[in-house]
Design a protein around this motif. Structure first.
Motif, PDB file in Angstrom:
ATOM      1  N   SER A   5       0.804  -1.203   0.000  1.00  0.00           N
ATOM      2  CA  SER A   5       0.000   0.000   0.000  1.00  0.00           C
ATOM      3  C   SER A   5       0.846   1.266   0.000  1.00  0.00           C
ATOM      4  O   SER A   5       0.344   2.339  -0.277  1.00  0.00           O
ATOM      5  CB  SER A   5      -0.947  -0.002   1.192  1.00  0.00           C
ATOM      6  OG  SER A   5      -0.209  -0.021   2.390  1.00  0.00           O
ATOM      7  N   CYS A  32     -13.523   5.900  -1.512  1.00  0.00           N
ATOM      8  CA  CYS A  32     -13.752   4.447  -1.415  1.00  0.00           C
ATOM      9  C   CYS A  32     -13.842   3.829  -2.809  1.00  0.00           C
ATOM     10  O   CYS A  32     -13.267   2.771  -3.065  1.00  0.00           O
ATOM     11  CB  CYS A  32     -15.033   4.159  -0.637  1.00  0.00           C
ATOM     12  SG  CYS A  32     -14.953   4.552   1.113  1.00  0.00           S
ATOM     13  N   ALA A  35     -10.374   3.875  -4.383  1.00  0.00           N
ATOM     14  CA  ALA A  35      -9.536   2.835  -3.764  1.00  0.00           C
ATOM     15  C   ALA A  35      -9.898   1.456  -4.301  1.00  0.00           C
ATOM     16  O   ALA A  35      -9.020   0.642  -4.604  1.00  0.00           O
ATOM     17  CB  ALA A  35      -9.686   2.877  -2.241  1.00  0.00           C
ATOM     18  N   ARG A  36     -11.180   1.198  -4.456  1.00  0.00           N
ATOM     19  CA  ARG A  36     -11.639  -0.085  -4.998  1.00  0.00           C
ATOM     20  C   ARG A  36     -11.164  -0.249  -6.448  1.00  0.00           C
ATOM     21  O   ARG A  36     -10.736  -1.327  -6.840  1.00  0.00           O
ATOM     22  CB  ARG A  36     -13.158  -0.165  -4.908  1.00  0.00           C
ATOM     23  CG  ARG A  36     -13.708  -1.544  -5.194  1.00  0.00           C
ATOM     24  CD  ARG A  36     -15.230  -1.638  -5.014  1.00  0.00           C
ATOM     25  NE  ARG A  36     -15.691  -1.078  -3.744  1.00  0.00           N
ATOM     26  CZ  ARG A  36     -16.438   0.028  -3.629  1.00  0.00           C
ATOM     27  NH1 ARG A  36     -16.837   0.690  -4.693  1.00  0.00           N
ATOM     28  NH2 ARG A  36     -16.815   0.451  -2.443  1.00  0.00           N
ATOM     29  N   LYS A  41      -5.278  -0.355  -2.092  1.00  0.00           N
ATOM     30  CA  LYS A  41      -5.112   0.942  -1.440  1.00  0.00           C
ATOM     31  C   LYS A  41      -6.339   1.235  -0.579  1.00  0.00           C
ATOM     32  O   LYS A  41      -7.443   0.810  -0.891  1.00  0.00           O
ATOM     33  CB  LYS A  41      -4.979   2.073  -2.469  1.00  0.00           C
ATOM     34  CG  LYS A  41      -3.888   1.887  -3.496  1.00  0.00           C
ATOM     35  CD  LYS A  41      -2.529   2.017  -2.889  1.00  0.00           C
ATOM     36  CE  LYS A  41      -1.466   1.855  -3.969  1.00  0.00           C
ATOM     37  NZ  LYS A  41      -0.188   1.527  -3.415  1.00  0.00           N
ATOM     38  N   THR A  42      -6.116   1.992   0.481  1.00  0.00           N
ATOM     39  CA  THR A  42      -7.225   2.431   1.320  1.00  0.00           C
ATOM     40  C   THR A  42      -7.757   3.755   0.782  1.00  0.00           C
ATOM     41  O   THR A  42      -7.052   4.456   0.042  1.00  0.00           O
ATOM     42  CB  THR A  42      -6.779   2.640   2.785  1.00  0.00           C
ATOM     43  OG1 THR A  42      -5.875   3.750   2.829  1.00  0.00           O
ATOM     44  CG2 THR A  42      -6.135   1.384   3.356  1.00  0.00           C
ATOM     45  N   PRO A  43      -8.972   4.115   1.168  1.00  0.00           N
ATOM     46  CA  PRO A  43      -9.478   5.442   0.772  1.00  0.00           C
ATOM     47  C   PRO A  43      -8.559   6.583   1.239  1.00  0.00           C
ATOM     48  O   PRO A  43      -8.363   7.552   0.519  1.00  0.00           O
ATOM     49  CB  PRO A  43     -10.844   5.521   1.459  1.00  0.00           C
ATOM     50  CG  PRO A  43     -11.273   4.092   1.580  1.00  0.00           C
ATOM     51  CD  PRO A  43     -10.011   3.327   1.844  1.00  0.00           C
ATOM     52  N   GLU A  44      -7.979   6.428   2.403  1.00  0.00           N
ATOM     53  CA  GLU A  44      -7.068   7.451   2.916  1.00  0.00           C
ATOM     54  C   GLU A  44      -5.819   7.562   2.043  1.00  0.00           C
ATOM     55  O   GLU A  44      -5.307   8.658   1.812  1.00  0.00           O
ATOM     56  CB  GLU A  44      -6.675   7.144   4.368  1.00  0.00           C
ATOM     57  CG  GLU A  44      -7.818   7.248   5.355  1.00  0.00           C
ATOM     58  CD  GLU A  44      -8.774   6.041   5.342  1.00  0.00           C
ATOM     59  OE1 GLU A  44      -8.416   4.958   4.834  1.00  0.00           O
ATOM     60  OE2 GLU A  44      -9.910   6.208   5.843  1.00  0.00           O
ATOM     61  N   GLU A  45      -5.324   6.425   1.573  1.00  0.00           N
ATOM     62  CA  GLU A  45      -4.129   6.440   0.715  1.00  0.00           C
ATOM     63  C   GLU A  45      -4.406   7.096  -0.635  1.00  0.00           C
ATOM     64  O   GLU A  45      -3.577   7.877  -1.121  1.00  0.00           O
ATOM     65  CB  GLU A  45      -3.606   5.018   0.503  1.00  0.00           C
ATOM     66  CG  GLU A  45      -2.943   4.458   1.737  1.00  0.00           C
ATOM     67  CD  GLU A  45      -2.645   2.972   1.633  1.00  0.00           C
ATOM     68  OE1 GLU A  45      -1.564   2.578   2.089  1.00  0.00           O
ATOM     69  OE2 GLU A  45      -3.495   2.220   1.095  1.00  0.00           O
TER      70      GLU A  45
END
Length: 77
Positions: A5, A32, A35-36, A41-45
């Motif tokens: 990540s 979100c 990220a998907r 990856k996360t939404p924050e990333e």
């Protein structure tokens, strides 16, 4: 898709760019969804990646990033 990540591959960046075109600022759960679409990856990333991109563009447009020097292939220089 990236298994780490913390790093962004060329493939991650391409997926990110495509997702930004699909999920605009008015899209609910934008980060979100992006990220998907990128995967791994996360939404924050992805939000942090976007913030860095915006900052880079701001610096380029304000002249804080110098243009690269290209050699003239025609002259062989």
């Amino acid at each position: 898709m990236s298994s780490s990540s913390s790093t962004w591959t060329a493939q991650d960046n391409k997926a990110f760019e495509k997702a930004l075109a699909v999920y605009d600022k008015d899209t609910p759960n934008r980060w979100c969804n992006i990220a998907r679409a990128v995967g791994g990856k996360t939404p924050e990333e992805v939000k942090r990646h976007y913030d860095l991109l915006v900052e880079d563009i701001r610096r380029i447009e304000s002249g804080q990033v110098p243009f690269p020097t290209y050699r003239n292939v025609k002259d062989g220089a």
